[in-house]
Design a protein around this motif. Structure first.
Motif, PDB file in Angstrom:
ATOM      1  N   HIS A 141       0.813  -1.211   0.000  1.00  0.00           N
ATOM      2  CA  HIS A 141       0.000   0.000   0.000  1.00  0.00           C
ATOM      3  C   HIS A 141       0.852   1.269   0.000  1.00  0.00           C
ATOM      4  CE1 HIS A 141      -3.151   2.764   0.785  1.00  0.00           C
ATOM      5  NE2 HIS A 141      -2.853   2.962   2.045  1.00  0.00           N
ATOM      6  N   LYS A 142       0.612   2.145  -0.981  1.00  0.00           N
ATOM      7  CA  LYS A 142       1.305   3.434  -1.067  1.00  0.00           C
ATOM      8  C   LYS A 142       0.327   4.603  -1.062  1.00  0.00           C
ATOM      9  CE  LYS A 142       5.188   1.478  -3.661  1.00  0.00           C
ATOM     10  NZ  LYS A 142       5.999   1.537  -4.912  1.00  0.00           N
ATOM     11  N   GLY A 143      -0.913   4.313  -0.711  1.00  0.00           N
ATOM     12  CA  GLY A 143      -1.894   5.382  -0.602  1.00  0.00           C
ATOM     13  C   GLY A 143      -2.248   6.044  -1.912  1.00  0.00           C
ATOM     14  N   GLY A 144      -2.014   5.386  -3.035  1.00  0.00           N
ATOM     15  CA  GLY A 144      -2.336   5.966  -4.326  1.00  0.00           C
ATOM     16  C   GLY A 144      -1.356   7.005  -4.803  1.00  0.00           C
ATOM     17  N   LEU A 145      -0.246   7.190  -4.057  1.00  0.00           N
ATOM     18  CA  LEU A 145       0.721   8.221  -4.438  1.00  0.00           C
ATOM     19  C   LEU A 145       1.435   7.889  -5.745  1.00  0.00           C
ATOM     20  CD1 LEU A 145       2.283   9.000  -0.946  1.00  0.00           C
ATOM     21  CD2 LEU A 145       0.542  10.303  -2.187  1.00  0.00           C
ATOM     22  N   ASP A 146       1.502   6.608  -6.080  1.00  0.00           N
ATOM     23  CA  ASP A 146       2.166   6.200  -7.319  1.00  0.00           C
ATOM     24  C   ASP A 146       1.172   6.020  -8.467  1.00  0.00           C
ATOM     25  OD1 ASP A 146       0.941   4.008  -6.164  1.00  0.00           O
ATOM     26  OD2 ASP A 146       2.538   2.597  -6.698  1.00  0.00           O
ATOM     27  N   PHE A 147      -0.032   6.572  -8.320  1.00  0.00           N
ATOM     28  CA  PHE A 147      -1.057   6.431  -9.352  1.00  0.00           C
ATOM     29  C   PHE A 147      -0.582   6.904 -10.725  1.00  0.00           C
ATOM     30  CE2 PHE A 147      -5.040   8.209 -11.353  1.00  0.00           C
ATOM     31  CZ  PHE A 147      -5.597   6.986 -11.677  1.00  0.00           C
ATOM     32  N   PRO A 148       0.067   8.054 -10.870  1.00  0.00           N
ATOM     33  CA  PRO A 148       0.539   8.465 -12.199  1.00  0.00           C
ATOM     34  C   PRO A 148       1.491   7.456 -12.825  1.00  0.00           C
ATOM     35  CG  PRO A 148       0.572  10.325 -10.700  1.00  0.00           C
ATOM     36  CD  PRO A 148       0.308   9.112  -9.864  1.00  0.00           C
ATOM     37  N   GLU A 149       2.379   6.885 -12.012  1.00  0.00           N
ATOM     38  CA  GLU A 149       3.313   5.882 -12.545  1.00  0.00           C
ATOM     39  C   GLU A 149       2.578   4.612 -12.958  1.00  0.00           C
ATOM     40  OE1 GLU A 149       5.322   8.929 -10.444  1.00  0.00           O
ATOM     41  OE2 GLU A 149       3.778   7.557  -9.685  1.00  0.00           O
ATOM     42  N   GLN A 150       1.550   4.240 -12.179  1.00  0.00           N
ATOM     43  CA  GLN A 150       0.761   3.065 -12.533  1.00  0.00           C
ATOM     44  C   GLN A 150       0.014   3.275 -13.847  1.00  0.00           C
ATOM     45  OE1 GLN A 150      -1.622   2.395  -8.876  1.00  0.00           O
ATOM     46  NE2 GLN A 150      -0.631   0.400  -8.861  1.00  0.00           N
ATOM     47  N   VAL A 151      -0.552   4.473 -14.025  1.00  0.00           N
ATOM     48  CA  VAL A 151      -1.261   4.778 -15.267  1.00  0.00           C
ATOM     49  C   VAL A 151      -0.311   4.677 -16.451  1.00  0.00           C
ATOM     50  CG1 VAL A 151      -2.456   6.573 -16.569  1.00  0.00           C
ATOM     51  CG2 VAL A 151      -3.010   6.208 -14.157  1.00  0.00           C
ATOM     52  N   ALA A 152       0.886   5.230 -16.308  1.00  0.00           N
ATOM     53  CA  ALA A 152       1.874   5.188 -17.395  1.00  0.00           C
ATOM     54  C   ALA A 152       2.271   3.746 -17.712  1.00  0.00           C
ATOM     55  CB  ALA A 152       3.098   6.015 -17.012  1.00  0.00           C
ATOM     56  N   GLU A 153       2.461   2.948 -16.669  1.00  0.00           N
ATOM     57  CA  GLU A 153       2.822   1.548 -16.875  1.00  0.00           C
ATOM     58  C   GLU A 153       1.717   0.802 -17.615  1.00  0.00           C
ATOM     59  OE1 GLU A 153       3.829  -2.491 -14.270  1.00  0.00           O
ATOM     60  OE2 GLU A 153       3.680  -0.552 -13.264  1.00  0.00           O
ATOM     61  N   LEU A 154       0.490   0.983 -17.184  1.00  0.00           N
ATOM     62  CA  LEU A 154      -0.651   0.315 -17.817  1.00  0.00           C
ATOM     63  C   LEU A 154      -0.788   0.719 -19.279  1.00  0.00           C
ATOM     64  CD1 LEU A 154      -3.282  -1.270 -17.910  1.00  0.00           C
ATOM     65  CD2 LEU A 154      -4.408   0.625 -16.735  1.00  0.00           C
ATOM     66  N   ARG A 155      -0.691   2.018 -19.547  1.00  0.00           N
ATOM     67  CA  ARG A 155      -0.821   2.481 -20.928  1.00  0.00           C
ATOM     68  C   ARG A 155       0.309   1.935 -21.797  1.00  0.00           C
ATOM     69  NH1 ARG A 155      -1.205   8.614 -21.463  1.00  0.00           N
ATOM     70  NH2 ARG A 155      -2.096   8.085 -23.499  1.00  0.00           N
ATOM     71  N   GLY A 156       1.466   1.742 -21.218  1.00  0.00           N
ATOM     72  CA  GLY A 156       2.572   1.145 -21.959  1.00  0.00           C
ATOM     73  C   GLY A 156       2.275  -0.283 -22.390  1.00  0.00           C
ATOM     74  N   TYR A 157       1.628  -1.043 -21.511  1.00  0.00           N
ATOM     75  CA  TYR A 157       1.262  -2.414 -21.863  1.00  0.00           C
ATOM     76  C   TYR A 157       0.211  -2.460 -22.966  1.00  0.00           C
ATOM     77  CZ  TYR A 157       3.596  -3.868 -17.516  1.00  0.00           C
ATOM     78  OH  TYR A 157       4.509  -4.097 -16.524  1.00  0.00           O
ATOM     79  N   LEU A 158      -0.662  -1.442 -23.018  1.00  0.00           N
ATOM     80  CA  LEU A 158      -1.736  -1.428 -24.005  1.00  0.00           C
ATOM     81  C   LEU A 158      -1.301  -0.858 -25.356  1.00  0.00           C
ATOM     82  CD1 LEU A 158      -4.683  -0.162 -21.754  1.00  0.00           C
ATOM     83  CD2 LEU A 158      -4.274  -2.504 -22.532  1.00  0.00           C
TER      84      LEU A 158
END
Length: 332
Positions: free
Chosen positions: A130-147
């Protein structure tokens, strides 16, 4: 010249509400039936939320529900409103939505939020790191990279998923999501159906900071609102008492979907009424003409490109009727 009602698309957000004393199977079946009706009524898209550890909503396995709804419909866009990304590995989400897009080409949307959609204890169970959603921008970028389209050389590839370019939308109720959507050139969806306080501020920042992208050269803002439409004002107000009680019971400690009441003031204290009504400020209740005028005003005030409607009622037939009346008056 076309009127605003024919220019602004209407869509639906479904929370798969579980009536108190009933079970999730009924709620899930209603979601599928509702989606079929929403498609027939002419709405633009049908989104499903993500919530956990609540007896009031059955929408926990969002991607599974999307697959069921998409299979039961033919044309309407179906998506997540949204996937609470910090609850999930971006790679798994890419595989899931890549699979959905392969089954239903051109019909799947992926809305992403950073809120947990649950309480702190369940959040801990969902998010082991758990990081409290602080890494949300990085997660979005990672997901979009996979797609995104790949060169076939990556060591970690989402298959299905790679090259699917499933449309991504950023959800939020504050300027955080608005700023992220602007920076990435993505559509932004504001959750004003339950958190309206920073609606204007978030949209202003989104548009001011928007960076055009290839897929979205212009900003695209979707505004969510509650709407309860009935043949009479009295009937609509009574139906709306179910949603008011839902938030009231949330404040009291256990959210419930309860039958409507004739006089809501007999149910809550003045301070509770103030809190609930503040959360439900962007709600439009009444006859078709009344609700249409209210939603037109909302679209005008916010400059929304699309409205996302939530209509809740104790009786499923009443809920269907609300969406049907709204579709007729909106000329869908």
């Amino acid at each position: 010249m076309r009127t605003r009602t024919t220019n602004i698309p209407l869509s639906v957000l479904d929370l798969s509400p579980i009536r108190h004393g009933h079970g999730p199977a009924e709620a899930l079946a209603n979601t599928v039936e509702l989606a079929r009706a929403i498609e027939a009524y002419g709405y633009h898209r049908f989104w499903i939320s993500e919530h956990h550890n609540t007896t009031a909503m059955a929408s926990s396995a969002t991607s599974i529900m999307i697959g069921r709804v998409a299979a039961a419909t033919e044309r309407i866009r179906v998506g997540a409103g949204g996937v609470m990304l910090p609850n999930h590995a971006p790679y798994v989400v890419a595989e899931q939505f890549g699979t959905l897009a392969a089954y239903h080409p051109g019909r799947i949307d992926l809305g992403l939020g950073r809120a947990p959609g649950t309480d702190p204890w369940t959040t801990r169970a969902l998010r082991r790191d758990h990081k409290g959603g602080l890494d949300f921008p990085e997660q979005v970028a990672e997901l979009r990279g996979y797609l995104a389209p790949g060169d076939g050389k990556g060591k970690v590839r989402a298959i299905p998923g790679e090259g699917s370019d499933v449309p991504v939308y950023i959800l939020g109720s504050s300027t955080f999501g608005a700023a992220l959507a602007a920076r990435e050139g993505l559509p932004f969806v504001h959750a004003s159906h339950f958190s309206p306080d920073r609606l204007d501020e978030a949209l202003e920042r989104y548009r001011a900071e928007y960076r055009p992208s290839a897929a979205h050269p212009e900003p695209y803002a979707i505004v969510a609102a509650n709407a309860v439409v009935a043949d009479t004002e009295k009937e609509a107000v009574r139906t709306f008492s179910t949603l008011r009680q839902k938030f009231l019971t949330h404040f009291r400690g256990e959210m419930r979907i309860l039958p409507p009441v004739d006089d809501i003031d007999r149910v809550w204290a003045p301070q509770e009424a103030q809190m609930v009504n503040a959360m439900l400020r962007e709600s439009f209740v009444g006859t078709p003409d009344t609700v249409r005028a209210g939603l037109e005003d909302l679209a005008e005030r916010t400059g929304a490109d699309e409205l996302m409607i939530v209509s809740e009622a104790w009786d499923f037939a009443t809920r269907l009727r609300s969406y049907e009346l709204l579709a007729r008056t909106w000329n869908l």
